[in-house]
Design a protein around this motif. Structure first.
Motif, mmCIF file in Angstrom:
data_model
loop_
_atom_site.group_PDB
_atom_site.id
_atom_site.type_symbol
_atom_site.label_atom_id
_atom_site.label_comp_id
_atom_site.label_asym_id
_atom_site.label_seq_id
_atom_site.Cartn_x
_atom_site.Cartn_y
_atom_site.Cartn_z
ATOM 1 N N THR A 175 -0.681 -1.342 6.289
ATOM 2 C CA THR A 175 -1.381 -2.638 6.815
ATOM 3 C C THR A 175 -2.522 -3.262 5.893
ATOM 4 O O THR A 175 -2.714 -4.062 5.733
ATOM 5 C CB THR A 175 -1.696 -2.579 8.330
ATOM 6 O OG1 THR A 175 -0.541 -2.062 9.073
ATOM 7 C CG2 THR A 175 -2.365 -3.625 9.013
ATOM 8 N N ARG A 176 -3.455 -2.208 5.605
ATOM 9 C CA ARG A 176 -4.659 -2.468 5.026
ATOM 10 C C ARG A 176 -4.386 -3.207 3.715
ATOM 11 O O ARG A 176 -4.928 -4.389 3.016
ATOM 12 C CB ARG A 176 -5.596 -1.215 4.646
ATOM 13 C CG ARG A 176 -6.876 -1.590 3.938
ATOM 14 C CD ARG A 176 -7.540 -0.356 3.821
ATOM 15 N NE ARG A 176 -7.150 0.364 2.742
ATOM 16 C CZ ARG A 176 -7.283 0.293 1.374
ATOM 17 N NH1 ARG A 176 -8.184 -0.729 1.044
ATOM 18 N NH2 ARG A 176 -6.597 1.049 0.323
ATOM 19 N N GLU A 216 -3.025 -6.563 3.998
ATOM 20 C CA GLU A 216 -3.979 -7.678 4.159
ATOM 21 C C GLU A 216 -4.761 -8.014 3.099
ATOM 22 O O GLU A 216 -5.154 -9.188 2.719
ATOM 23 C CB GLU A 216 -5.056 -7.185 5.572
ATOM 24 C CG GLU A 216 -4.449 -6.942 6.852
ATOM 25 C CD GLU A 216 -5.397 -6.432 7.643
ATOM 26 O OE1 GLU A 216 -6.110 -5.842 7.178
ATOM 27 O OE2 GLU A 216 -4.908 -6.316 8.827
ATOM 28 N N GLU A 261 -2.786 -10.170 0.771
ATOM 29 C CA GLU A 261 -2.866 -11.414 1.470
ATOM 30 C C GLU A 261 -4.068 -12.380 1.079
ATOM 31 O O GLU A 261 -3.959 -13.428 0.695
ATOM 32 C CB GLU A 261 -2.724 -11.541 3.018
ATOM 33 C CG GLU A 261 -1.059 -11.232 3.551
ATOM 34 C CD GLU A 261 -1.016 -11.181 4.856
ATOM 35 O OE1 GLU A 261 -1.943 -11.424 5.423
ATOM 36 O OE2 GLU A 261 0.067 -10.727 5.343
ATOM 37 N N GLN A 262 -5.258 -11.477 1.022
ATOM 38 C CA GLN A 262 -6.422 -12.243 0.604
ATOM 39 C C GLN A 262 -6.441 -12.553 -0.822
ATOM 40 O O GLN A 262 -7.010 -13.598 -1.115
ATOM 41 C CB GLN A 262 -7.702 -11.190 0.824
ATOM 42 C CG GLN A 262 -7.882 -10.779 2.312
ATOM 43 C CD GLN A 262 -9.106 -9.796 2.474
ATOM 44 O OE1 GLN A 262 -9.793 -9.571 1.581
ATOM 45 N NE2 GLN A 262 -9.104 -9.112 3.444
ATOM 46 N N THR A 301 -12.186 -4.470 0.137
ATOM 47 C CA THR A 301 -12.311 -5.827 0.150
ATOM 48 C C THR A 301 -12.052 -6.640 -1.159
ATOM 49 O O THR A 301 -12.408 -6.006 -2.260
ATOM 50 C CB THR A 301 -13.469 -6.547 0.789
ATOM 51 O OG1 THR A 301 -14.596 -5.835 0.024
ATOM 52 C CG2 THR A 301 -13.575 -5.951 2.368
#
Length: 593
Positions: free
Chosen positions: A505-506, A509, A512-513, A587
């Motif tokens: 999941t991480r 995400e 997607e970013q 991130t």
């Protein structure tokens, strides 16, 4: 007694584990070997990067590597099991002028033109040369090499680059066509020319011009025999690179497809005027292309790669048809390079360059990934099946030198990819390494896969289920304590699966970013003063920290280091940390300079 029983259970579990390791592992390795995946390695001289080239070939009876190491070209035969055939390598040609024409002369191509016979093509002093090598038992008791023959006409003032050879096969009397690009010989820029050689290594005709469209640059030619017909294809370029920001749509157009059936007829000069001109397949911003024959319809199948509004796409025309089919590729254009311009003037393959090879409705694309390795991806687009794009597979480490892609009896589509491996500084032996990979392995159906997060989860689940099954069988006599231990192990397995799903999941995400960050292109820095970074910034502030190419938009990772979108996407896909500091990527944020 309880202690003895527990020790007995532990010993039983260990014995079962050792039995599995002793029985299953050898079978898996034997299956991988039986599936046709293997590799060969042979020595090279260190620190001769500009004078080292390898051309791999695949045939019905085995594999061949033809390589240049300094001033000498050699040939070595291998079986499909990667074992040496016929002992020592055969010296094909030696030329001291290779030292004085680095990057402009040397080995270019090779092909098996008949069982036991191989044509080798190279450039020297601006001309194209060829020899035919015959194995022992094919024309004589020992290996033989024909005298070099100059394939192009002896007209001075023209520079010729990138010659290739297309074998004709029994239907054409084993006549092969050698073709190349020539500077200003057609009246404007690069044009496509070629000639025929026989199995005896003799030239059969004067050179012919292949391209009718002479304006602009005709680059990256592909010529194939299809039964007794000859087909040619090339890109038409304005001379500009297609991988720079804001590249014009006419930087590379086409591909241009032409039937060359009458070009080499006995009255070739008269019949040339009867040939139909090229058919423009109307692609734009092309990066690479490939051409193959479809024997069922007796026609050529063109495949090409081009940029598109969403990134890049592969396009092709089905055998016997005229409609263009396409498939979007999920990788952003920032990770792609321009194979186009170097195809005419250099045998080098650089980071981002894409090499396309196609046979019988299956195309493989190979590119260097900027992290010391190469990636291959297979597209199946035959007329009898729905197009399918398979996941990327990571090949061996080292500078990519070339690949062959053929349909091998008993194995199907097979690739032989070669690399420059080892350490020129002396810490590791410098070698050429060639990997034989089956289409089944490349499509992810067998062999050792490149580990991505999704496949890691699947593998972990399978591993946990097997372990639980083994421990359940061996723990039947452990009593109530064994039952409690089983619940603890189940909780541990559940926790591991939960962690793996959270990691998936991480990463999803993060990707997607990354997709929301505009990838404005890579290439060379802008040259106008208005576009240059301000004086307060470092000179190379917009350089990717991994592939070291200029990017219009950098992306910062959680550790503070920056890279381009393409490199970070590959880190996430393969679950790798930052290549500078080794920290995990949590991130991603765009950097606005």
């Amino acid at each position: 007694a309880e202690g003895t029983s527990s020790l007995g259970v532990v010993a039983m579990r260990r014995s079962i584990g050792h039995a599995l390791a002793a029985s299953l592992l050898p079978r898996l390795l034997a299956a991988a070997d039986a599936g046709g995946n293997c590799h060969v390695a042979f020595g090279r001289r260190p620190a001769l990067t500009d004078l080292t080239r390898v051309v791999p070939t695949l045939g019905p009876e085995g594999m061949t590597t033809v390589w240049q190491d300094g001033d000498t070209i050699r040939l070595q035969r291998w079986g499909h099991d990667c074992q040496v055939v016929d002992g020592r390598a055969i010296e094909v040609y030696r030329d001291e002028d290779f030292w004085g024409e680095v990057g402009q002369s040397g080995l270019e191509d090779a092909a098996e033109v008949a069982p036991g016979h191989y044509a080798v093509v190279w450039t020297s002093r601006g001309s194209v040369w060829a020899s035919v090598v015959s194995e022992p038992g094919h024309g004589g008791p020992s290996a033989s090499v024909t005298a070099p023959v100059m394939v192009n006409s002896a007209s001075g003032g023209h520079v010729r680059r990138g010659p290739h050879i297309s074998p004709g096969g029994p239907a054409n009397g084993h006549v092969s066509v050698v073709y190349w690009t020539s500077w200003r010989e057609d009246g404007d820029g690069w044009g496509v020319f070629g000639g025929l050689i026989g199995l005896d290594g003799k030239l059969l005709n004067a050179e012919r011009q292949f391209n009718a469209e002479w304006r602009g640059f005709q680059l990256q030619p592909q010529v194939v025999w299809c039964q007794q017909s000859l087909w040619g294809m090339w890109l038409n370029s304005s001379g500009a690179s297609c991988d720079r920001p804001g590249a014009a749509s006419d930087c590379a157009t086409g591909p241009l497809l032409r039937h060359l059936g009458e070009l080499f007829a006995p009255a070739g000069e008269a019949n040339r005027s009867l040939l139909a001109p090229e058919t423009d397949l109307r692609g734009s911003r092309l990066l690479s292309a490939a051409l193959a024959c479809d024997g069922s319809v007796g026609g050529a199948v063109p495949v090409w790669l081009q940029t598109s509004p969403r990134g890049r796409s592969v396009r092709w025309i089905a055998p016997g048809g005229s409609a263009v089919s396409s498939m979007e590729l999920p990788m952003p254009p920032a990770s792609m390079g321009g194979f186009l311009m170097r195809a005419a003037g250099s045998a080098e393959t650089e980071v981002g360059d894409v090499v396309m090879l196609t046979r019988e409705g299956v195309t493989v694309m190979v590119r260097m990934d900027g992290m010391g390795g190469s990636i291959a991806q297979v597209l199946r687009h035959g007329s009898h099946s729905k197009p399918e794009l398979f996941r990327q597979r990571r090949l061996g480490a080292g500078r990519f030198l070339g690949a062959a892609w053929e349909v091998v009896d008993g194995t199907g589509p097979t690739m032989l990819a070669c690399f420059e491996a080892g350490d020129d500084a002396g810490e590791e032996e410098p070698v050429f390494r060639c990997e034989r990979r089956t289409g089944r392995w490349l499509s992810g159906a067998g062999g050792v896969e490149e580990i991505s997060v999704g496949h890691a989860v699947s593998s972990l689940m399978a591993f946990v289920l097997i372990c639980c099954a083994i421990k359940r069988c061996t723990g039947l006599g452990a009593g109530a304590g064994g039952s409690g231990g089983g619940r603890g192990r189940a909780r541990g397995a559940t926790r591991l699966l939960a962690e793996a799903r959270a990691e998936t999941t991480r990463v999803g995400e993060l990707r997607e970013q990354l997709a929301d960050i505009p990838a404005e292109g890579v290439g060379e820095p802008p040259t106008t003063a208005e576009q240059q970074p301000t004086a307060a910034l470092p000179q190379h502030s917009n350089e990717c920290g991994i592939c070291h190419r200029w990017v219009a938009m950098r992306v910062a990772m959680s550790c503070g280091h920056t890279a381009c979108c393409g490199c970070i996407d590959r880190l996430l896909e393969t679950s790798q940390p930052c290549q500078v500091c080794g920290r995990a990527v949590s991130t991603v944020l765009p950097v606005y300079a």
